[in-house]
Write a protein that holds these residues in place. Structure first.
Motif, mmCIF file in Angstrom:
data_model
loop_
_atom_site.group_PDB
_atom_site.id
_atom_site.type_symbol
_atom_site.label_atom_id
_atom_site.label_comp_id
_atom_site.label_asym_id
_atom_site.label_seq_id
_atom_site.Cartn_x
_atom_site.Cartn_y
_atom_site.Cartn_z
ATOM 1 N N ALA A 1 123.975 -15.280 -34.288
ATOM 2 C CA ALA A 1 124.567 -13.780 -34.592
ATOM 3 C C ALA A 1 124.883 -13.236 -33.209
ATOM 4 O O ALA A 1 125.183 -11.931 -33.188
ATOM 5 C CB ALA A 1 123.776 -12.735 -35.380
ATOM 6 N N ASN B 1 123.496 -4.566 -37.200
ATOM 7 C CA ASN B 1 122.940 -4.832 -38.701
ATOM 8 C C ASN B 1 123.176 -6.175 -39.138
ATOM 9 O O ASN B 1 123.798 -6.513 -40.254
ATOM 10 C CB ASN B 1 123.963 -3.785 -39.390
ATOM 11 C CG ASN B 1 123.688 -3.584 -40.946
ATOM 12 O OD1 ASN B 1 122.494 -3.844 -41.349
ATOM 13 N ND2 ASN B 1 124.533 -3.109 -41.729
ATOM 14 N N THR B 2 122.632 -7.025 -38.226
ATOM 15 C CA THR B 2 122.517 -8.371 -38.520
ATOM 16 C C THR B 2 121.366 -8.887 -38.998
ATOM 17 O O THR B 2 121.027 -10.230 -39.312
ATOM 18 C CB THR B 2 123.043 -9.255 -37.316
ATOM 19 O OG1 THR B 2 121.955 -9.044 -36.346
ATOM 20 C CG2 THR B 2 124.366 -8.648 -36.819
ATOM 21 N N SER C 1 127.695 -10.729 -32.416
ATOM 22 C CA SER C 1 127.414 -9.489 -33.328
ATOM 23 C C SER C 1 126.201 -8.603 -32.999
ATOM 24 O O SER C 1 126.272 -6.993 -33.446
ATOM 25 C CB SER C 1 127.798 -9.473 -34.826
ATOM 26 O OG SER C 1 127.100 -10.423 -35.464
ATOM 27 N N CYS C 2 125.064 -9.020 -32.914
ATOM 28 C CA CYS C 2 124.025 -8.583 -32.859
ATOM 29 C C CYS C 2 123.745 -7.784 -31.499
ATOM 30 O O CYS C 2 124.492 -8.039 -30.522
ATOM 31 C CB CYS C 2 122.811 -9.614 -32.855
ATOM 32 S SG CYS C 2 122.612 -10.672 -31.616
ATOM 33 N N ASP D 1 123.382 -4.479 -45.685
ATOM 34 C CA ASP D 1 123.112 -5.410 -44.584
ATOM 35 C C ASP D 1 124.071 -6.656 -44.945
ATOM 36 O O ASP D 1 124.816 -6.738 -46.286
ATOM 37 C CB ASP D 1 121.818 -6.160 -44.701
ATOM 38 C CG ASP D 1 121.468 -7.240 -45.798
ATOM 39 O OD1 ASP D 1 122.023 -6.707 -47.080
ATOM 40 O OD2 ASP D 1 120.715 -8.054 -45.672
ATOM 41 N N TRP D 2 124.391 -7.356 -43.841
ATOM 42 C CA TRP D 2 125.383 -8.585 -44.042
ATOM 43 C C TRP D 2 125.388 -9.472 -45.116
ATOM 44 O O TRP D 2 126.095 -9.976 -45.477
ATOM 45 C CB TRP D 2 125.479 -9.226 -42.919
ATOM 46 C CG TRP D 2 124.422 -10.173 -42.339
ATOM 47 C CD1 TRP D 2 123.269 -9.833 -41.769
ATOM 48 C CD2 TRP D 2 124.340 -11.473 -42.522
ATOM 49 N NE1 TRP D 2 122.229 -10.785 -41.644
ATOM 50 C CE2 TRP D 2 123.138 -12.053 -42.064
ATOM 51 C CE3 TRP D 2 125.044 -12.675 -43.033
ATOM 52 C CZ2 TRP D 2 122.741 -13.308 -42.256
ATOM 53 C CZ3 TRP D 2 124.761 -13.718 -43.228
ATOM 54 C CH2 TRP D 2 123.615 -14.378 -42.872
ATOM 55 N N ARG D 3 124.161 -9.621 -45.724
ATOM 56 C CA ARG D 3 123.820 -10.620 -46.726
ATOM 57 C C ARG D 3 124.027 -9.770 -48.058
ATOM 58 O O ARG D 3 123.826 -10.626 -49.230
ATOM 59 C CB ARG D 3 122.516 -11.089 -46.704
ATOM 60 C CG ARG D 3 122.333 -12.147 -45.463
ATOM 61 C CD ARG D 3 121.102 -12.995 -45.964
ATOM 62 N NE ARG D 3 119.845 -12.056 -45.946
ATOM 63 C CZ ARG D 3 118.760 -12.509 -46.764
ATOM 64 N NH1 ARG D 3 118.937 -13.461 -47.570
ATOM 65 N NH2 ARG D 3 117.836 -11.564 -46.802
#
Length: 469
Positions: free
Chosen positions: A136, A72-73, A139-140, A31-33
């Protein structure tokens, strides 16, 4: 997974629609984090609903689990596969078409991989508004928004994604396609099936398209940054604004001083609108479809009344769109700014609006008792009761020591949320992060009913296993 299945999946989606190289798959597996990482046998990127149905049917035949993924946000690991290496990630990012825009019916039909911002722009080009707005949004995807019933900053006036959806197209776990793409505001013919898939995080089927509501374009706005003595003043100010502005009150965000300080410290160009520090702030926005609606006068009247009652300490009204954007940047920059301070323990809770002041006071006190010096980064959509109750480590303490307390600190927040008749997830979903503890905070009968639906739709447990339930 056998090479035969890989080959058959490639036949369905074409050579460019299947990724099996570990290096190329990496971006789909974390994931992005960087909070959740898994492995997968393959990443499949279908380009049509028919291809999605073919992929799901093949995986069901082979007994292989499917993990649907949009932009993938997410914040709860709901779109990340497990570590077995036997699951298939089904990415909808090639399915981005705007299928139809019906201005007279005030609807837009879009595929699940369409990026939220592109849907907003398509609506705007037709002189309409799609009001879902998130940090987001560049990108979401719409599919992810539907899967988590995303909220955002416009819930106060327009509702959540669930409220903005009229119809869905869904590939079921057995590969059949349910075509519920009806742009009807009235359809009293039995169960409203679309509601089962919205917020289900891909555990009941794969959403491939949706009919969404549109609204008249916004032609005038008034935006104000307000200093407050505390959360109770914010709740009271909402009442004043609603009384004068009605449904023109579009946004009402609250932020603690700690939240704003992080943005001022880490976001380039951020400036404090006031010379003095204040304990709490609100960002207020009114909007109207009329080009000249007198909104500045309305917001100034409301703030004047609030000043008289001691609800507001200071306020500034944006003079132009650039100033309004700068005020919104202070709010929207909080999450990213907090990441510069080490581990960010994020919580997304909701309680009745009237109980927010007592909730904040009691929860803050409990957290400070558990970890003296803890920095509590509280902000959110107070108009609908949703607070992002995030935590940063005390200054000078270690990252790993703080991470080790994550579970205990979450319990403090969630126990308090339950005590105030709230929910431990307002808009981020359960994913992996809250699946293990939801049974402690949700009625057992509700969970039994949810498990029954899961068994009915997906008896083999192949749709996004390990998430939500």
């Amino acid at each position: 997974m056998t090479a035969d299945l890989i080959g058959r999946l490639r036949e369905v989606v074409g050579p460019s629609g299947l990724i099996s190289d570990p290096g190329e798959m990496a971006g789909y597996l974390t994931d992005w984090r960087n909070a959740y990482t898994g492995t997968a046998a393959a990443v499949v990127r279908p380009g049509s609903t028919e291809e999605v149905a073919g992929v799901v049917a093949l995986c069901r035949e082979a007994g292989v689990a499917v993990v649907p993924q949009g932009g993938n946000t997410g914040l709860c690991g709901g779109a990340i596969p497990d570590s077995s290496g036997r699951q298939v990630v089904l990415s909808l990012t090639r399915m981005r078409r705007i299928r139809d825009l019906d201005a007279a019916n005030q609807t837009i039909t879009v595929e699940a991989g369409a990026v939220l911002q592109s849907v907003q722009e398509a609506a705007a080009a037709a002189g309409r508004l799609f009001p879902l707005s998130l940090g987001a949004q560049g990108s979401c995807t719409i599919g992810g928004n539907l899967a988590t019933n995303a909220g955002g900053t416009g819930v106060l006036r327009y509702g959540t994604t669930r409220d903005l959806t009229l119809g869905l197209e869904v590939v079921l776990p057995d590969g059949r396609v349910w075509n519920g793409l009806r742009g009807l505001r009235k359809d009293n013919t039995g169960y409203d099936l679309k509601q089962l898939f919205i917020g289900a995080e891909g555990t009941l089927g794969v959403i491939t398209a949706a009919v969404l509501k549109l609204f008249p374009a916004v032609r005038s706005r008034a935006t104000a940054w307000v200093a407050l003595p505390g959360p109770q003043a914010a709740v009271d100010l909402i009442g004043v604004l609603r009384g004068l502005a009605g449904d023109r009150l579009t946004g009402f965000e609250i932020m603690s001083r700690q939240s704003v300080e992080l943005v001022l410290r880490h976001s380039s160009g951020a400036r404090d609108p006031f010379g003095d520090r204040h304990p709490w702030y609100a960002l207020v926005e009114l909007s109207d479809s009329l080009p000249v609606a007198g909104l500045d006068g309305v917001i100034e009247s409301a703030l004047g009344e609030a000043f008289e009652h001691g609800l507001v300490v200071d306020a500034v009204v944006a003079a132009n769109p650039a100033q309004a954007a700068a005020l919104w940047a202070l709010r929207e920059g909080i999450s990213e700014a907090q990441n510069h301070e080490g581990p960010s323990l994020k919580h997304d809770v909701t309680v009745p609006v009237s109980r927010i002041p007592a909730f904040v006071e009691g929860t803050d006190r409990a957290l400070e008792g558990a970890v003296p010096g803890i920095r509590i980064v509280t902000y959110g959509h107070i108009g609908d009761g949703n607070l992002h109750y995030n935590l940063s480590k005390p200054v000078g303490s270690g990252d790993e020591e703080f991470r080790a307390r994550a579970g205990a600190l979450a319990r403090v927040i969630y126990d308090s949320t339950r005590a105030f008749d709230g929910s431990i997830s307002a808009e981020h979903g359960l994913g992996q992060s809250k699946r293990g503890i939801i049974a402690d905070y949700k009625d057992s009968l509700e969970l039994d009913l949810m498990r029954g639906l899961k068994q009915l739709f997906d008896p083999r447990g192949l749709m996004n296993p390990g998430k939500l339930l």
